[in-house]
Structure formats: C-alpha cells, structure tokens
Design a protein around this motif. Structure first.
Motif, PDB file in Angstrom:
ATOM      1  N   LEU A  62      41.532 -26.143  17.517  1.00  0.00           N
ATOM      2  CA  LEU A  62      40.609 -25.298  16.781  1.00  0.00           C
ATOM      3  C   LEU A  62      39.719 -26.152  15.884  1.00  0.00           C
ATOM      4  CD1 LEU A  62      40.064 -22.227  16.361  1.00  0.00           C
ATOM      5  CD2 LEU A  62      41.541 -22.373  14.355  1.00  0.00           C
ATOM      6  N   LYS A  63      38.398 -26.030  16.064  1.00  0.00           N
ATOM      7  CA  LYS A  63      37.447 -26.824  15.287  1.00  0.00           C
ATOM      8  C   LYS A  63      36.938 -26.094  14.059  1.00  0.00           C
ATOM      9  CE  LYS A  63      37.393 -30.318  18.150  1.00  0.00           C
ATOM     10  NZ  LYS A  63      37.928 -31.624  17.776  1.00  0.00           N
ATOM     11  N   GLN A  64      36.882 -24.761  14.138  1.00  0.00           N
ATOM     12  CA  GLN A  64      36.322 -23.987  13.043  1.00  0.00           C
ATOM     13  C   GLN A  64      36.895 -22.579  13.062  1.00  0.00           C
ATOM     14  OE1 GLN A  64      32.140 -22.704  13.330  1.00  0.00           O
ATOM     15  NE2 GLN A  64      31.836 -23.503  11.261  1.00  0.00           N
ATOM     16  N   GLU A  65      37.224 -22.064  11.879  1.00  0.00           N
ATOM     17  CA  GLU A  65      37.690 -20.686  11.788  1.00  0.00           C
ATOM     18  C   GLU A  65      36.506 -19.733  11.720  1.00  0.00           C
ATOM     19  OE1 GLU A  65      40.523 -19.909   8.744  1.00  0.00           O
ATOM     20  OE2 GLU A  65      41.548 -21.826   9.024  1.00  0.00           O
ATOM     21  N   SER A 175      45.456 -20.194  10.973  1.00  0.00           N
ATOM     22  CA  SER A 175      44.582 -19.907  12.107  1.00  0.00           C
ATOM     23  C   SER A 175      45.131 -20.511  13.391  1.00  0.00           C
ATOM     24  CB  SER A 175      43.182 -20.479  11.845  1.00  0.00           C
ATOM     25  OG  SER A 175      43.269 -21.874  11.590  1.00  0.00           O
ATOM     26  N   SER A 176      46.168 -21.349  13.261  1.00  0.00           N
ATOM     27  CA  SER A 176      46.664 -22.049  14.446  1.00  0.00           C
ATOM     28  C   SER A 176      48.096 -22.514  14.220  1.00  0.00           C
ATOM     29  CB  SER A 176      45.762 -23.257  14.754  1.00  0.00           C
ATOM     30  OG  SER A 176      45.492 -24.013  13.592  1.00  0.00           O
ATOM     31  N   TRP A 177      48.932 -22.250  15.245  1.00  0.00           N
ATOM     32  CA  TRP A 177      50.326 -22.695  15.161  1.00  0.00           C
ATOM     33  C   TRP A 177      50.946 -22.723  16.548  1.00  0.00           C
ATOM     34  CZ3 TRP A 177      54.688 -19.106  15.658  1.00  0.00           C
ATOM     35  CH2 TRP A 177      54.310 -17.777  15.874  1.00  0.00           C
ATOM     36  N   THR A 185      45.531 -26.615  10.471  1.00  0.00           N
ATOM     37  CA  THR A 185      44.243 -26.024  10.111  1.00  0.00           C
ATOM     38  C   THR A 185      43.137 -27.040  10.387  1.00  0.00           C
ATOM     39  OG1 THR A 185      42.901 -25.152   8.278  1.00  0.00           O
ATOM     40  CG2 THR A 185      44.583 -26.767   7.713  1.00  0.00           C
ATOM     41  N   PRO A 186      41.928 -26.577  10.702  1.00  0.00           N
ATOM     42  CA  PRO A 186      40.827 -27.520  10.874  1.00  0.00           C
ATOM     43  C   PRO A 186      40.224 -27.992   9.550  1.00  0.00           C
ATOM     44  CG  PRO A 186      40.091 -25.289  11.361  1.00  0.00           C
ATOM     45  CD  PRO A 186      41.570 -25.209  11.109  1.00  0.00           C
ATOM     46  N   GLU A 187      40.731 -27.486   8.393  1.00  0.00           N
ATOM     47  CA  GLU A 187      40.117 -27.779   7.107  1.00  0.00           C
ATOM     48  C   GLU A 187      41.118 -28.437   6.153  1.00  0.00           C
ATOM     49  OE1 GLU A 187      37.877 -24.463   5.561  1.00  0.00           O
ATOM     50  OE2 GLU A 187      37.717 -23.616   7.567  1.00  0.00           O
ATOM     51  N   GLU A 188      40.750 -29.604   5.652  1.00  0.00           N
ATOM     52  CA  GLU A 188      41.650 -30.384   4.797  1.00  0.00           C
ATOM     53  C   GLU A 188      41.995 -29.649   3.502  1.00  0.00           C
ATOM     54  OE1 GLU A 188      42.002 -34.939   3.026  1.00  0.00           O
ATOM     55  OE2 GLU A 188      40.042 -34.148   3.609  1.00  0.00           O
ATOM     56  N   GLY A 189      41.012 -28.977   2.892  1.00  0.00           N
ATOM     57  CA  GLY A 189      41.249 -28.277   1.638  1.00  0.00           C
ATOM     58  C   GLY A 189      42.292 -27.186   1.756  1.00  0.00           C
ATOM     59  N   LYS A 190      42.323 -26.508   2.900  1.00  0.00           N
ATOM     60  CA  LYS A 190      43.333 -25.476   3.131  1.00  0.00           C
ATOM     61  C   LYS A 190      44.713 -26.101   3.315  1.00  0.00           C
ATOM     62  CE  LYS A 190      40.555 -21.775   5.098  1.00  0.00           C
ATOM     63  NZ  LYS A 190      40.436 -20.799   6.198  1.00  0.00           N
ATOM     64  N   TYR A 213      48.779 -18.134  18.168  1.00  0.00           N
ATOM     65  CA  TYR A 213      49.772 -19.058  18.728  1.00  0.00           C
ATOM     66  C   TYR A 213      49.156 -19.870  19.882  1.00  0.00           C
ATOM     67  CZ  TYR A 213      53.950 -21.082  20.654  1.00  0.00           C
ATOM     68  OH  TYR A 213      54.872 -21.988  21.106  1.00  0.00           O
ATOM     69  N   GLY A 214      49.538 -21.149  19.959  1.00  0.00           N
ATOM     70  CA  GLY A 214      49.036 -22.018  21.023  1.00  0.00           C
ATOM     71  C   GLY A 214      47.800 -22.803  20.635  1.00  0.00           C
ATOM     72  N   LYS A 215      47.324 -22.623  19.397  1.00  0.00           N
ATOM     73  CA  LYS A 215      46.174 -23.370  18.882  1.00  0.00           C
ATOM     74  C   LYS A 215      46.661 -24.407  17.866  1.00  0.00           C
ATOM     75  CE  LYS A 215      43.133 -20.617  20.948  1.00  0.00           C
ATOM     76  NZ  LYS A 215      44.097 -19.753  21.627  1.00  0.00           N
ATOM     77  N   TYR A 216      45.850 -25.434  17.654  1.00  0.00           N
ATOM     78  CA  TYR A 216      46.185 -26.409  16.613  1.00  0.00           C
ATOM     79  C   TYR A 216      44.912 -26.976  16.008  1.00  0.00           C
ATOM     80  CZ  TYR A 216      45.205 -29.961  20.190  1.00  0.00           C
ATOM     81  OH  TYR A 216      44.602 -30.719  21.154  1.00  0.00           O
ATOM     82  N   GLY A 217      44.984 -27.301  14.718  1.00  0.00           N
ATOM     83  CA  GLY A 217      43.855 -27.899  14.014  1.00  0.00           C
ATOM     84  C   GLY A 217      44.119 -29.355  13.699  1.00  0.00           C
TER      85      GLY A 217
END
Length: 265
Positions: A62-65, A175-177, A185-190, A213-217
């Motif tokens: 995942l690149k962006q939520e 958003s991804s697991w 997550t695709p975002e460091e701050g999160k 499920y099945g996504k990763y950041g």
C-alpha cells in the motif's frame, strides 16, 4: 473528468472491489479503453496498482491511504458490526484509546450509547468532536502534527504524549495487515503513534475489516502476536483465522449477516 480525478476514482473503486476490468472502468467513467489503459499504466508506474489480464487490482504494498471521507463510505456495515463487538470488551471506569479511523469512529458511536463512565483518549478530531458533549466520557486528545487528509494527529508529539499514559484497552486501526508483515502503514508519522499505543496499553486490540488483510505498507508497526486481540468481520480468510488462533491471539469475528453477537476464539 480530469486525469487525476479518473485515477482517484480508479483507486477508490479498487479499495471497494479489489479488482476491476478495463471494460468496467471505461463504462463507469464513460471514457475510452485507451484512456483507461493510460491511467492504469500511470498508476502502475506509481506502484499503486498491478495490471492483470484485462484489468487492474490493488498492489499488496500500500502506497497511500484513501482520505477520511472516502474511507468512511467503504465496508460501512462491517465497521458497524466491529464497533458493536468492540464495546463488549470495555468495562466501566477503564481508560480507552481510540485510534484515528472510520472503524474507531463506529466504536465511539457505540460508546456514546452507554451510560458507564470511561476515559477516552484519541488522536482523531472527528471522534473527539463527536464525543465532546457526552457527559459520561472523560475525553483527551493527543495533540501533535495535524494530518489533514485523515483528520487526526500523528508524529512524535502525539506519540510522546501517549507514552506518558497507562491505557487499559487500545483499539488500534490499520490500513494494512497480514500474517507475514503484521501491522504496517505507508506513513511514518502514523507508525510512531501506533507503536507508542502498543507500548502504553495493557490490552491491544486491532480493529479492521477483512478488506485490509493481505496488504502491507513501508513502515512496520508490530507483529500480530504482539496484540492481545483482533476484531474483524467473518469474511477474513479461513487460513488467516487459523494462523491467528495458533498465535494465541484472541480472534473476534463480527457476523456479516446478523446484528448481534460474534464468534470468539
């Protein structure tokens, strides 16, 4: 429709349906197949999607939520059921953390219906605004860097505030697991905020519908066995269900078809 609008439409559509054919997208947007192919290639080059025979699907990485408003419209019934099941795990007097997100908002909606006094901490402005006039809820907001796209606070300031607390139950969104990458997550701050939540909380509960499920950041948060519970809908892949049970993580499945109850393991 401008190119950016078309690509946003495609990305949103794939979050809801996982995959789509070129013919389907051309009809939905009333443009040519060639236009759709160009849009797909652009999104492939960005790393957001993967081209498949005759169509396109979301990339597992995942690149962006999606923005908050668009996420709120996706899988809403499943989120409601997860929210109902989540509040069954809360006891009066506890300190509760509600992570930013539309599934957490459904937990907040259920909490508002109860009369038991609890303390709620959140980094989500929508949740905070909703709970602000509930006299039975002691409310704290983390503060920190404002993420306008997701109406929440992220980064080190929010994370450092959380590390000063002792939280009884944390409801953590993502958003991804998956089994291999855990929460990400695709975002460091999160990632900073979610790691702080896990460190500060006694009971750590992932709340997520099965579409995530099945996504990763890019940024790793934790492995699934660092959680105490996972609440998901019962459309979660059966193999994943068994693997979670094997980790000794409590799995709570909200029914996709019935209003009450849920399966527990």
């Amino acid at each position: 429709m401008l190119p950016d609008e078309r690509r946003n439409f495609i990305y949103n559509h794939l979050h809801q349906h996982q995959a789509a054919t070129i013919n389907q997208l051309a009809k939905l947007m009333e443009v040519s197949h060639m236009t759709i192919r160009r849009d797909i290639q652009f999104m492939v080059d960005e790393g957001k999607v993967v081209a498949i025979s005759g169509g396109v699907k979301l990339h597992d990485a995942l690149k962006q939520e999606l923005p908050y408003v668009e996420k709120a419209m996706l899988h809403h019934q499943h989120k409601q059921k997860i929210g109902q099941l989540a509040t069954q795990l809360i006891e009066a007097g506890q300190v509760i953390y509600l992570d930013a997100g539309t599934t957490s908002f459904e937990v907040a909606r259920q909490l508002a219906k109860r009369l038991n006094i609890v303390t709620v901490i959140t980094n989500d402005f929508t949740i905070c605004n909703f709970l602000m006039n509930m006299s039975h809820i002691n409310l704290f907001h983390t503060g920190g860097q404002v993420d306008l796209r997701n109406r929440s606070c992220i980064g080190s300031s929010a994370a450092n505030f959380l590390l000063t607390l002792n939280i009884d139950v944390a409801f953590i969104s993502t958003s991804s697991w998956d089994i291999t990458h855990g929460l990400s997550t695709p975002e460091e701050g999160k990632a900073l905020v979610k790691k702080a939540i896990i460190s500060a909380s006694r009971r750590k509960i992932l709340i997520s519908d099965s579409s995530k499920y099945g996504k990763y950041g890019m940024f790793h948060i934790c492995q699934l066995d660092e959680l105490t519970d996972i609440i998901c809908d019962d459309r979660l892949d059966p193999q994943a269900q068994q693997q979670i049970r094997d980790m000794k993580v409590k799995l709570h499945l909200a029914s996709s078809t019935h209003e009450s109850g849920g399966n527990h393991a």
